[in-house]
Design a protein around this motif. Structure first.
Motif, PDB file in Angstrom:
ATOM      1  N   HIS A 159      -6.329   4.614   3.199  1.00 26.43           N
ATOM      2  CA  HIS A 159      -5.390   3.069   3.508  1.00 26.43           C
ATOM      3  C   HIS A 159      -4.765   2.964   4.560  1.00 26.43           C
ATOM      4  O   HIS A 159      -4.141   4.062   4.746  1.00 26.43           O
ATOM      5  CB  HIS A 159      -4.705   2.472   2.363  1.00 26.43           C
ATOM      6  CG  HIS A 159      -3.825   1.162   2.352  1.00 26.43           C
ATOM      7  ND1 HIS A 159      -2.548   1.095   3.525  1.00 26.43           N
ATOM      8  CD2 HIS A 159      -4.282   0.533   1.851  1.00 26.43           C
ATOM      9  CE1 HIS A 159      -2.673  -0.059   3.224  1.00 26.43           C
ATOM     10  NE2 HIS A 159      -3.527  -0.413   1.901  1.00 26.43           N
ATOM     11  N   ARG A 196      -8.423  -1.098   3.103  1.00 19.11           N
ATOM     12  CA  ARG A 196      -7.355  -2.020   1.384  1.00 19.11           C
ATOM     13  C   ARG A 196      -7.723  -2.501   1.003  1.00 19.11           C
ATOM     14  O   ARG A 196      -6.812  -1.996  -0.251  1.00 19.11           O
ATOM     15  CB  ARG A 196      -5.940  -3.127   2.630  1.00 19.11           C
ATOM     16  CG  ARG A 196      -5.994  -3.099   3.911  1.00 19.11           C
ATOM     17  CD  ARG A 196      -4.494  -4.211   4.655  1.00 19.11           C
ATOM     18  NE  ARG A 196      -4.136  -4.005   5.331  1.00 19.11           N
ATOM     19  CZ  ARG A 196      -2.815  -3.008   5.330  1.00 19.11           C
ATOM     20  NH1 ARG A 196      -1.740  -2.982   4.221  1.00 19.11           N
ATOM     21  NH2 ARG A 196      -1.965  -3.176   6.255  1.00 19.11           N
ATOM     22  N   GLU A 211      -5.544  -1.310  -2.537  1.00 18.26           N
ATOM     23  CA  GLU A 211      -4.391  -1.726  -2.563  1.00 18.26           C
ATOM     24  C   GLU A 211      -4.291  -2.011  -4.703  1.00 18.26           C
ATOM     25  O   GLU A 211      -5.628  -2.930  -4.996  1.00 18.26           O
ATOM     26  CB  GLU A 211      -3.787  -2.892  -1.956  1.00 18.26           C
ATOM     27  CG  GLU A 211      -3.426  -1.773  -0.732  1.00 18.26           C
ATOM     28  CD  GLU A 211      -3.079  -3.172   0.002  1.00 18.26           C
ATOM     29  OE1 GLU A 211      -2.886  -5.009  -0.288  1.00 18.26           O
ATOM     30  OE2 GLU A 211      -2.855  -2.987   1.514  1.00 18.26           O
ATOM     31  N   ILE A 241       2.180   1.665  -1.103  1.00 16.94           N
ATOM     32  CA  ILE A 241       1.662   0.373  -0.288  1.00 16.94           C
ATOM     33  C   ILE A 241      -0.632   1.102  -0.091  1.00 16.94           C
ATOM     34  O   ILE A 241      -1.231   0.985  -0.948  1.00 16.94           O
ATOM     35  CB  ILE A 241       1.312  -0.688   0.239  1.00 16.94           C
ATOM     36  CG1 ILE A 241       0.310  -1.665  -0.286  1.00 16.94           C
ATOM     37  CG2 ILE A 241       1.289   0.037   1.834  1.00 16.94           C
ATOM     38  CD1 ILE A 241       0.791  -2.348  -1.917  1.00 16.94           C
TER      39      ILE A 241
END
Length: 351
Positions: A159, A196, A211, A241
């Protein structure tokens, strides 16, 4: 920030899994596999006396080939290394074809590669690396891996927030965590792929969640002592996150979910995986659940209630799960729960 009050049976009932409205915007077509083997290369514990069964192969003491002059033969037996970190080798088989991924790399530069050597695992045969998040106890072993791979290009899925500077406050002042360097990783030969969104790897047979949706009312994330640098100031970083999990669909059995720390909350993670894949059944949960310490103890009761309702056939929590959560899970799911240990291989086969 976690509530410090004690969870009640009513809290557990209200926090039980419930359907998320609607379908995933981009549903994932995750191809079923015939077999998955997950070998824990690094975990917080090593127990040489654990016995193997049909689900897990344990590793005991090795041959007496380690130099130690105080013994008459000049050698002794050693086990595997344990440290506050996590790393797992994931092998999936579809038909006759097997492929391998490394999921996280442990805390130190040496533990993961040393344990792989003792297990006779050739790390040059992996097809890629996945980082669950940027905390240093999941990435420290990348230095040792780079030494084994040389300058060969190795894809690494992560990420984009893994580069975040973070610190932990404590009464003694705390400390700033080591921060990953993109330049260093690419310089060592890793082909860094930032995502992401969910990613499909190994020809569509492995899902990296990206995510994770936060849908429970009890998984609040990290306490106020966990902070991130915004570029101008330190701020509470509850979500982490960049936390993501690895998901495989075992044919006829359901989802197998591997977590690093599970900062998003294991129930959030499992719901997210179910929603993305449209596979309701959870077959196995392996990895860190981050339920250790006073800030997370109120989360144990509703988490265990939710996992009990999901009824996985195997749950092997490790790393940051914590002893209170381990005991509670073992009592609630005695047939599914297994203690984790460095060197354990979980073998799950389709029906």
């Amino acid at each position: 920030m976690c509530d410090s009050t004690n969870a009640t049976p009513r809290d557990a009932a209200e926090s039980a899994p419930r359907p998320v409205e609607g379908e995933a915007v981009d549903p994932i077509s995750l191809l079923p596999v015939d077999e998955i083997r997950i070998t824990t290369l690094v975990d917080n514990a090593f127990d040489a006396l654990l016995t193997s069964d049909q689900r897990a192969t344990r590793t005991g003491f090795g041959p007496a080939d380690t130099p130690a002059g105080q013994f008459e033969t000049g050698h002794t037996s050693v086990g595997l290394m344990a440290e506050h970190g996590f790393s797992a080798l994931v092998t999936v088989r579809r038909g006759e074809r097997e492929t391998r991924l490394l999921f996280d790399a442990g805390l130190s530069p040496t533990a993961m590669v040393s344990n792989a050597d003792r297990l006779e695992i050739d790390l040059t045969t992996i097809h890629g690396v996945v980082l669950s998040h940027g905390h240093f106890d999941h990435a420290g072993g990348l230095a040792g891996l780079a030494g084994r791979l040389g300058r060969n290009k190795m894809p690494m899925v992560l990420h984009p927030e893994v580069w975040t500077r973070r610190r932990l406050l404590a009464p003694d002042g705390g400390y700033e965590m080591p921060t990953l360097s993109r330049r260093a990783l690419t310089g060592e030969g890793f082909d860094v792929i930032e995502r992401r969104q969910p990613s499909l790897l190994l020809n569509g047979s492995v899902l990296i969640t990206g995510e994770i949706d936060r849908t429970t009312d009890f998984e609040h994330g990290m306490p106020a002592q966990h902070q991130a640098w915004t570029g101008a100031e330190w701020r509470h970083d509850p979500l982490v996150i960049d936390d993501q999990a690895l998901v495989v669909h075992l044919r006829g059995q359901g989802l197998v979910v591997l977590t690093g720390c599970g900062h998003a909350g294991v129930v959030n993670i499992l719901r997210h995986a179910q929603r993305l894949t449209s596979v309701d059944r959870v077959h196995a949960v392996i990895g860190g659940l981050h339920l250790s310490g006073p800030a997370f103890e109120p989360v144990i009761a509703p988490t265990v209630a939710a996992l009990t309702e999901l009824a996985p056939q195997l749950i092997a929590p490790g790393h940051c799960t914590g002893w209170r959560a381990q005991h509670t899970l073992a009592a609630a799911l005695p047939d599914a729960w297994m203690p984790s240990s460095s060197g354990t291989t979980y073998r799950l086969i389709s029906t």
